[in-house]
Write an enzyme that holds these catalytic residues in place. Structure first.
Site, mmCIF file in Angstrom:
data_model
loop_
_atom_site.group_PDB
_atom_site.id
_atom_site.type_symbol
_atom_site.label_atom_id
_atom_site.label_comp_id
_atom_site.label_asym_id
_atom_site.label_seq_id
_atom_site.Cartn_x
_atom_site.Cartn_y
_atom_site.Cartn_z
ATOM 1 N N SER A 106 -8.647 -16.558 6.434
ATOM 2 C CA SER A 106 -7.371 -15.970 6.826
ATOM 3 C C SER A 106 -6.412 -15.939 5.631
ATOM 4 C CB SER A 106 -6.842 -16.758 8.024
ATOM 5 O OG SER A 106 -5.743 -16.114 8.602
ATOM 6 N N ASP A 156 -10.395 -9.276 16.450
ATOM 7 C CA ASP A 156 -9.309 -10.002 15.774
ATOM 8 C C ASP A 156 -8.013 -9.206 15.915
ATOM 9 O OD1 ASP A 156 -7.612 -11.374 14.063
ATOM 10 O OD2 ASP A 156 -9.148 -11.702 12.543
ATOM 11 N N HIS A 187 -10.001 -14.079 15.790
ATOM 12 C CA HIS A 187 -9.617 -14.603 14.478
ATOM 13 C C HIS A 187 -10.395 -15.890 14.145
ATOM 14 C CE1 HIS A 187 -7.029 -14.318 11.049
ATOM 15 N NE2 HIS A 187 -6.552 -15.533 11.220
HETATM 16 C C1 MLT Z 1 -1.709 -13.799 6.239
HETATM 17 O O1 MLT Z 1 -0.536 -13.984 6.441
HETATM 18 O O2 MLT Z 1 -2.295 -14.090 5.187
HETATM 19 C C2 MLT Z 1 -2.455 -13.158 7.353
HETATM 20 O O3 MLT Z 1 -1.583 -12.586 8.251
HETATM 21 C C3 MLT Z 1 -3.328 -14.115 8.049
HETATM 22 C C4 MLT Z 1 -2.603 -15.319 8.523
HETATM 23 O O4 MLT Z 1 -2.528 -16.272 7.787
HETATM 24 O O5 MLT Z 1 -2.109 -15.335 9.653
#
Ligand code: MLT
Length: 201
Positions: A106, A156, A187
């Site tokens: 992520s 996701d 996710h």
């Molecule tokens: C980010 O902010 O890098 C992406 O939206 C994924 C997350 O960390 O939620």
């Protein structure tokens, strides 16, 4: 002289010459992905930094303005800081950058993608789990010889599949050897993809 390492981090020595760079998601820390790293490779050394930005008390690797909308100036600066930390850690812990594989989830996958695009030469291999395009590069870097495994969730809601596909296309156009996979998942990670990552490493 030992270089100064200015990220809070964990380094767990391994019994092989490979090192996994573990990059956590929003709200994670330097301990979070150690079990995943060990599961992926029981012999590798593990290097796991904590993101230096706090969003409502939750660590991240760079600032965002809203979900999926990044503060691009902050992203540039944080990308350089993390890339410099990796270079310094390679000296301090005596690991070979050519044998380093980033494993990011992520927000951690997004900063790994940003390092690939902004600081080519630092990462030679990366596993990007639930990643999106961090920024639109004006010029493509030369990523020939770089291996990248991408895992997305078809359901996701935070990272749309099209965005991950665009990232895969950008990295391929830059010359990287990209293998992208999409799973019946949201996710959160699934055990099947971790089995596939393990085989790919
Ligand atoms: C980010 O902010 O890098 C992406 O939206 C994924 C997350 O960390 O939620």
């Amino acid at each position: 002289m030992t270089p100064h390492l200015d990220f809070i981090h964990q380094f767990v020595p391994g019994s092989s010459d490979r090192t996994l760079l573990l990059l956590h998601g929003t709200g994670g820390n330097e301990h979070d992905l150690l079990p995943l790293g060990r599961e992926l490779d029981p012999a590798a050394a593990l290097l796991s930094p904590r993101g230096q930005v706090l969003e409502n008390g939750h660590p991240r690797f760079f600032r965002r303005l809203a979900e999926g909308v990044f503060d691009l100036e902050d992203l540039k600066r944080r990308t350089d800081e993390l890339a410099d930390f990796i270079l310094a850690a390679a000296q301090a812990y005596h690991f070979d950058l050519a044998k380093l594989i980033a494993v990011g989830y992520s927000n951690g996958a997004n900063i790994a993608a940003s390092i690939l695009l902004r600081r080519p030469g630092v990462l030679h291999a990366a596993v990007l789990l639930r990643a999106m395009v961090p920024f639109e590069p004006e010029e493509l870097p030369n990523l020939s010889g770089v291996r990248i495994w991408i895992g997305g969730g078809k359901q996701d809601t935070i990272i749309p599949r099209e965005n991950t596909e665009r990232l895969a296309n950008i990295l391929s156009a830059a010359g990287a050897d990209v293998s992208a996979h999409f799973f019946e998942a949201g996710h959160a990670l699934t055990s099947i993809e971790l089995v596939l990552v393990k085989r790919w490493l």
